[in-house]
Write a protein that holds these residues in place. Structure first.
Motif, PDB file in Angstrom:
ATOM      1  N   UNK A 216       0.848  -1.201   0.000  1.00  0.00           N
ATOM      2  CA  UNK A 216       0.000   0.000   0.000  1.00  0.00           C
ATOM      3  C   UNK A 216       0.873   1.237   0.000  1.00  0.00           C
ATOM      4  N   UNK A 217       1.809   1.241   0.932  1.00  0.00           N
ATOM      5  CA  UNK A 217       2.686   2.385   1.115  1.00  0.00           C
ATOM      6  C   UNK A 217       3.489   2.671  -0.157  1.00  0.00           C
ATOM      7  N   UNK A 218       4.052   1.617  -0.737  1.00  0.00           N
ATOM      8  CA  UNK A 218       4.862   1.809  -1.941  1.00  0.00           C
ATOM      9  C   UNK A 218       3.981   2.292  -3.095  1.00  0.00           C
ATOM     10  N   UNK A 219       2.745   1.756  -3.141  1.00  0.00           N
ATOM     11  CA  UNK A 219       1.830   2.211  -4.183  1.00  0.00           C
ATOM     12  C   UNK A 219       1.583   3.705  -4.095  1.00  0.00           C
ATOM     13  N   UNK A 220       1.305   4.182  -2.873  1.00  0.00           N
ATOM     14  CA  UNK A 220       1.034   5.607  -2.684  1.00  0.00           C
ATOM     15  C   UNK A 220       2.289   6.412  -3.005  1.00  0.00           C
ATOM     16  N   UNK A 221       3.435   5.907  -2.550  1.00  0.00           N
ATOM     17  CA  UNK A 221       4.684   6.632  -2.751  1.00  0.00           C
ATOM     18  C   UNK A 221       5.051   6.729  -4.233  1.00  0.00           C
ATOM     19  N   UNK A 222       4.993   5.601  -4.947  1.00  0.00           N
ATOM     20  CA  UNK A 222       5.381   5.655  -6.356  1.00  0.00           C
ATOM     21  C   UNK A 222       4.423   6.556  -7.128  1.00  0.00           C
ATOM     22  N   UNK A 223       3.152   6.530  -6.702  1.00  0.00           N
ATOM     23  CA  UNK A 223       2.182   7.398  -7.340  1.00  0.00           C
ATOM     24  C   UNK A 223       2.552   8.866  -7.140  1.00  0.00           C
ATOM     25  N   UNK A 224       2.891   9.210  -5.889  1.00  0.00           N
ATOM     26  CA  UNK A 224       3.261  10.593  -5.574  1.00  0.00           C
ATOM     27  C   UNK A 224       4.520  10.980  -6.347  1.00  0.00           C
ATOM     28  N   UNK A 225       5.502  10.076  -6.364  1.00  0.00           N
ATOM     29  CA  UNK A 225       6.755  10.385  -7.057  1.00  0.00           C
ATOM     30  C   UNK A 225       6.508  10.537  -8.550  1.00  0.00           C
ATOM     31  N   UNK A 226       5.654   9.655  -9.104  1.00  0.00           N
ATOM     32  CA  UNK A 226       5.362   9.688 -10.531  1.00  0.00           C
ATOM     33  C   UNK A 226       4.691  11.010 -10.908  1.00  0.00           C
ATOM     34  N   UNK A 227       3.682  11.393 -10.110  1.00  0.00           N
ATOM     35  CA  UNK A 227       2.973  12.646 -10.355  1.00  0.00           C
ATOM     36  C   UNK A 227       3.964  13.803 -10.394  1.00  0.00           C
ATOM     37  N   UNK A 228       4.870  13.814  -9.406  1.00  0.00           N
ATOM     38  CA  UNK A 228       5.835  14.898  -9.348  1.00  0.00           C
ATOM     39  C   UNK A 228       6.787  14.834 -10.546  1.00  0.00           C
ATOM     40  N   UNK A 229       7.243  13.618 -10.870  1.00  0.00           N
ATOM     41  CA  UNK A 229       8.222  13.466 -11.949  1.00  0.00           C
ATOM     42  C   UNK A 229       7.646  13.995 -13.262  1.00  0.00           C
ATOM     43  N   UNK A 230       6.384  13.629 -13.547  1.00  0.00           N
ATOM     44  CA  UNK A 230       5.765  14.086 -14.776  1.00  0.00           C
ATOM     45  C   UNK A 230       5.625  15.600 -14.746  1.00  0.00           C
ATOM     46  N   UNK A 231       5.294  16.141 -13.554  1.00  0.00           N
ATOM     47  CA  UNK A 231       5.025  17.573 -13.465  1.00  0.00           C
ATOM     48  C   UNK A 231       6.271  18.421 -13.716  1.00  0.00           C
ATOM     49  N   UNK A 232       7.420  17.982 -13.186  1.00  0.00           N
ATOM     50  CA  UNK A 232       8.516  18.932 -13.249  1.00  0.00           C
ATOM     51  C   UNK A 232       9.872  18.356 -13.648  1.00  0.00           C
ATOM     52  N   UNK A 233       9.883  17.378 -14.551  1.00  0.00           N
ATOM     53  CA  UNK A 233      11.166  16.856 -15.017  1.00  0.00           C
ATOM     54  C   UNK A 233      11.970  18.010 -15.608  1.00  0.00           C
ATOM     55  N   UNK A 234      13.169  18.238 -15.109  1.00  0.00           N
ATOM     56  CA  UNK A 234      13.966  19.350 -15.648  1.00  0.00           C
ATOM     57  C   UNK A 234      14.489  19.022 -17.051  1.00  0.00           C
ATOM     58  N   UNK A 235      14.490  17.737 -17.403  1.00  0.00           N
ATOM     59  CA  UNK A 235      15.005  17.297 -18.690  1.00  0.00           C
ATOM     60  C   UNK A 235      14.102  17.793 -19.827  1.00  0.00           C
ATOM     61  N   UNK A 236      12.807  17.778 -19.527  1.00  0.00           N
ATOM     62  CA  UNK A 236      11.787  18.108 -20.519  1.00  0.00           C
ATOM     63  C   UNK A 236      12.122  19.249 -21.467  1.00  0.00           C
TER      64      UNK A 236
END
Lengths: 268, 268, 268, 268
Positions: A216-236
């Motif tokens: 459960x915890x990892x699911x929530x965490x990866x989701x949060x990290x994924x949301x952030x990664x998509x939002x602000x990848x500096x590579x983009x």
């Protein structure tokens, strides 16, 4: 626009104005203080009627506010989950708190949770919580299934332990206690005296539920990290620039080719 | 295709049809209710025979279903771990539950776990759990080794504590309790009264096992994050486009060069 | 190469051969069993001398093995931390375990930890643990400082609690218990009866140490994720390809330019 | 530069010199030892006056040091939070520790925390802690709100439990205990005997606060990961190279085009 429509619109603007939101916020905080004071019997003996009067007055304001909102928004009101939330926690206070419903009086304090629906940043955080729930549903169902199976199992195997495993309900509670690791050894040690192999049942339960909670915890965490990664990848940004540059370059080269004598035959 | 083969194929399609899966699901849920009710002695006194009859009937359906599956799939049946899972938990219910095996009656409830093999999303979650196990094996072995070493050590050093460290088994249990931080201070405080330096043994154990468990956790987490990262990096697509574009550009430039007068000598 | 050198080299190859490593592994596992059995007083009464003889024999093999390694590798032996590890845990067993050192007998079991230095994957995991320690040193020092300050503080403030805060050592232990959240409420509740504001001291301690431990955890996690990210970013390869392609393209274009009539004047 | 300015500047350089910082560090560590020794009544009986004299001497050095810093830096001194930190924890020791302030004597030990402001790496770690707080404020407020609401609720519902829920303060403490999962089952079990549905109140509290704490944790973690990702993405460098290369290429192609006969008309 009709006169009635105009009147509604003005009222809607008024209800959502900063001033009104601030007044409601202050009333909630003040009500929080009076509800807290009401828990003291000595203060209630002295100022009980006053506190109840204040409470009723604040409740009246809330009822009027929500009533006006329903009037203004009509069907639209019921489309927002937060409006339902406000409606229900204010509604609880209106249930006649006598007889078998007297316990509901205590739930009047839930009214303070209106702070959440009033303050946007809190609403946003709670919305984040709720959004995390649907992807967890399979794991939650799995945990419930495992709980039920082990509750039936431990009731049958360890039912002789009158306090902890006598009924299905008692077993469910004891397993919840074991899952949270709260005093699990005090539960298992006496059972192991008569059933030395009790750990063969309890240990898999601990491991499975720990694993599921971790999941459960990892699911929530990866989701949060994924949301952030998509939002602000500096590579983009630089990649987008690159794609644009290379496409422009291609156009340049094509133009260059067009500018060369086309009739000459290829050398190959 | 022979008549026999045709008959098998039709039966196989039937067994995996939505209708059959739904009937089995409903039977499992109904069985969950009856098995739960069976834990109540008063209900058993009144309706015991009925409940047992229902239980036997549902078990019979399961046995028939699995029997037909084996008939249809032949050797293929045994290649799926989930089929083994179903076979074993239904098989447990068929062991004559009398005499020394009477305890197995309680394990009939494991049958409810068939829900996992029936519902694809649950199967997927459990599959995810199992896939996480092999990479953890070294750390798990390390934890077991540390447990054993400290169990021998504490049995020898603190064996005077009759309840907690008297035997190797008792020490293993107590160390498990200490690792989960459940009442560890209640264990260590009395030992420290006679052996003030007991903490020199216990504290390294706590730190090492906490570290190892943290390592397990990070291993599972980085694996989950890695899997996700590979699956849906938003960077990917644009890079692929870029590589394609640059290659196309190279082709263009090569063609351009070919189009130029080849006989002219290089200037260098 | 001299005869002596040749002899040493052959012995070195022999000591690291799969056969020798397997024999040592089997001896360690066998010793694990005998050391476990030795914890049972009844077995010791019956077979004590035999078990001790086996133990001495296995120890002798270990001593010879390490002695030969030192002979073969000379100074190089002392450069490996794992060799020091083996040397110390075998050395402990050689200390005369009588009189005041008798407690060291129990530590013979540490010898089983040689499994870690023998099996490469375990050595790798433990190496990963150790590598995580240096970056944590500041946070660990901070935790130790906070512990000491709060131990002095609680000894002075709550020293009347004879069992938990009477001396600096007792306070350190109790604070460790509070930090691990193990029965912290049972510690604080009685103190709060006489000092209602005890929570003003304890709560900051809980929050600061939880925060620090969380920081440790995040440090290790980000380190692990970073290491993995650098090691296997799927983006890497394509970027390298791209840089190569673009450089090749640049060469092509330069060659193209060189192939054009150089004497023509620029049009701008 | 005036004579006075010159004198101040030299003193400022002297106060921040490695030698002075080392002396202060050693004094703090020495003071840590004496403050630790002071907790032993028997040592205090024998050497009390000496220890107090040492303590006063060290305090005097700290007071002089901070006084000189204020003299040198003037208003600038108060702009640094770390200076305020030093000023307050040294100032506490100067409050006359008699009468109702006698408890403040115990807080003299906070002086040891000056180590944090002296050692840059510790200052950096604590700065990291503090930087993590502002983004958590909404979640922390939400936790406080939920705590207060459930404290009023449980005081009203379970107030009959004299020890745990009698007053608002007792309920807040008990809920803190429940949130940390420390002996929560021992709290809830007796309440459930008279109020079987107590879990309907307690379980949502546990789930909501666990979720909120998890949210805090994930917030801090994603923040830490994000900071690191931005700081050291290995992808960065090569992308920058690529952008430069492609731009150079574009220039080359433009030059190439310019070198071609400009007067020829396009073929399309």
């Amino acid at each position: 626009m009709t006169v009635a429509g105009d009147w509604r619109q003005r009222l809607g603007v008024f209800l959502e104005s900063t001033a009104v939101v601030r007044v409601i916020t202050v009333l909630i905080l003040f009500n929080a203080v009076t509800l807290g004071i009401e828990t003291s019997p000595s203060v209630m003996d002295a100022y009980g009627p006053w506190l109840k009067a204040i409470d009723s007055a604040i409740l009246a304001v809330f009822v009027v506010e929500i009533g006006l909102k329903i009037l203004v928004e009509g069907r639209r009101f019921w489309r927002s989950g937060w409006n339902w939330f406000d409606f229900i926690i204010v509604g609880i206070a209106l249930v006649p708190a006598s007889g078998e419903f007297s316990v509901l009086r205590a739930f009047r304090v839930l009214r303070l949770l209106r702070l959440i629906s009033l303050i946007p940043s809190m609403r946003w955080v709670v919305g984040g919580f709720l959004a995390a729930i649907p992807p967890m549903s399979t794991v939650v169902l799995l945990i419930l299934l495992v709980f039920y199976v082990f509750a039936v199992l431990t009731t049958k195997l360890f039912g002789f332990d009158q306090e902890r495993f006598a009924t299905l309900g008692a077993s469910l509670f004891t397993l919840l206690q074991i899952m949270t690791m709260d005093g699990w050894s005090d539960v298992v040690r006496p059972v192991m005296e008569s059933h030395p192999y009790a750990l063969v049942v309890i240990l898999p339960f601990i491991i499975i539920t720990s694993f599921a909670v971790l999941n459960l915890f990892i699911g929530i965490l990866t989701n949060a990290l994924h949301t952030q990664a998509v939002a602000d990848t500096p590579v983009d940004d630089r990649l987008t620039v690159l794609v644009d540059e290379v496409r422009a370059l291609k156009g340049e080269v094509a133009a260059l080719r067009a500018a060369l004598p086309p009739e000459r035959p290829p050398p190959g």
